[in-house]
Design an enzyme around this catalytic site. Structure first.
Site, short mmCIF file in Angstrom:
data_model
loop_
_atom_site.label_atom_id
_atom_site.label_comp_id
_atom_site.label_asym_id
_atom_site.label_seq_id
_atom_site.Cartn_x
_atom_site.Cartn_y
_atom_site.Cartn_z
N HIS A 17 0.84 -1.20 0.00
CA HIS A 17 0.00 0.00 0.00
C HIS A 17 0.88 1.26 0.00
O HIS A 17 0.62 2.22 -0.73
CB HIS A 17 -0.87 0.07 1.27
N LYS A 41 -15.05 -8.05 4.60
CA LYS A 41 -13.86 -8.44 5.38
C LYS A 41 -14.08 -8.22 6.86
O LYS A 41 -14.64 -7.20 7.27
CB LYS A 41 -12.64 -7.60 4.93
N ARG A 90 -2.37 -6.07 -8.22
CA ARG A 90 -1.28 -7.02 -8.00
C ARG A 90 -1.22 -8.09 -9.09
O ARG A 90 -0.16 -8.45 -9.54
CB ARG A 90 -1.46 -7.73 -6.65
N SER A 127 -2.93 -7.46 3.12
CA SER A 127 -3.08 -7.32 4.58
C SER A 127 -3.45 -8.66 5.20
O SER A 127 -2.95 -9.02 6.27
CB SER A 127 -4.19 -6.30 4.90
#
Ligand code: PNS
Length: 159
Positions: A17, A41, A90, A127
């Site tokens: 990030h 999440k 990504r 994360s």
């Protein structure tokens, strides 16, 4: 003034990030990092804790600010006179979901999304993976900024 938003759940902020935010800060006059809730999440840190960590690790950038928002990213953009969102991509696996969100945000509010390719050093990093790694005793010092590694260790000890 060219202002852009880097939105995310940042639970917690990773080196990946931070790399995207730093690169965005070289392209734009002002970068607003917005911590939003992702209902899909389960969070480890509160939104305020995530904002605090982000502020600490971006403090060397004069043109980066960090804030929280409850609601739609397009409403945040409208309220803050922001016409574009920057997201890191990504891998192909990120693409479908990000593409859908980008098209939704453009079609409903005319907000553009710009995708920045993730630094290959962090292509595998998320994360969630950093949290899992830390949970089972892995060393996350190369994955998240050091103040975040400390907070992660403390939280996983129950603090
Ligand atoms: O880091 P994440 O979890 O991939 O970030 C996703 C986030 C929080 C940026 C996304 O879920 C979001 O924009 N949430 C705010 C609500 C919203 O605008 N949803 C509509 C998207 S089509």
């Amino acid at each position: 003034m060219r202002r852009v938003v880097c939105p995310g759940s940042f639970d917690p902020v990773t080196n990946g990030h931070l790399d995207i935010v730093s690169r965005a800060a070289q392209l734009y006059d002002e970068v607003v990092v917005a911590v939003l809730r992702n209902p899909n999440k389960q969070a480890l840190f509160t939104v305020d804790e995530r904002v605090e960590m982000l502020r600490e690790v971006t403090k060397s950038h004069d043109n980066v600010t960090v804030t929280r928002f409850d609601g739609l990213i397009v409403d945040f953009c409208r309220a803050n006179d922001i016409s574009a969102i920057i997201k890191g991509l990504r891998a192909v696996s990120d693409f479908d979901y990000e593409m859908q969100m980008a098209q939704m945000n453009y079609s409903q509010a005319g907000v553009e999304t710009l995708f920045m390719t993730t630094n290959p050093l962090y292509a595998f990093l998320s994360s969630s993976l950093a949290k899992d790694f830390a949970k089972y005793g892995g060393d996350v010092s190369g994955l998240v900024p050091s103040p975040v590694a400390d907070r992660l260790a403390a939280r996983l000890r129950g603090g």
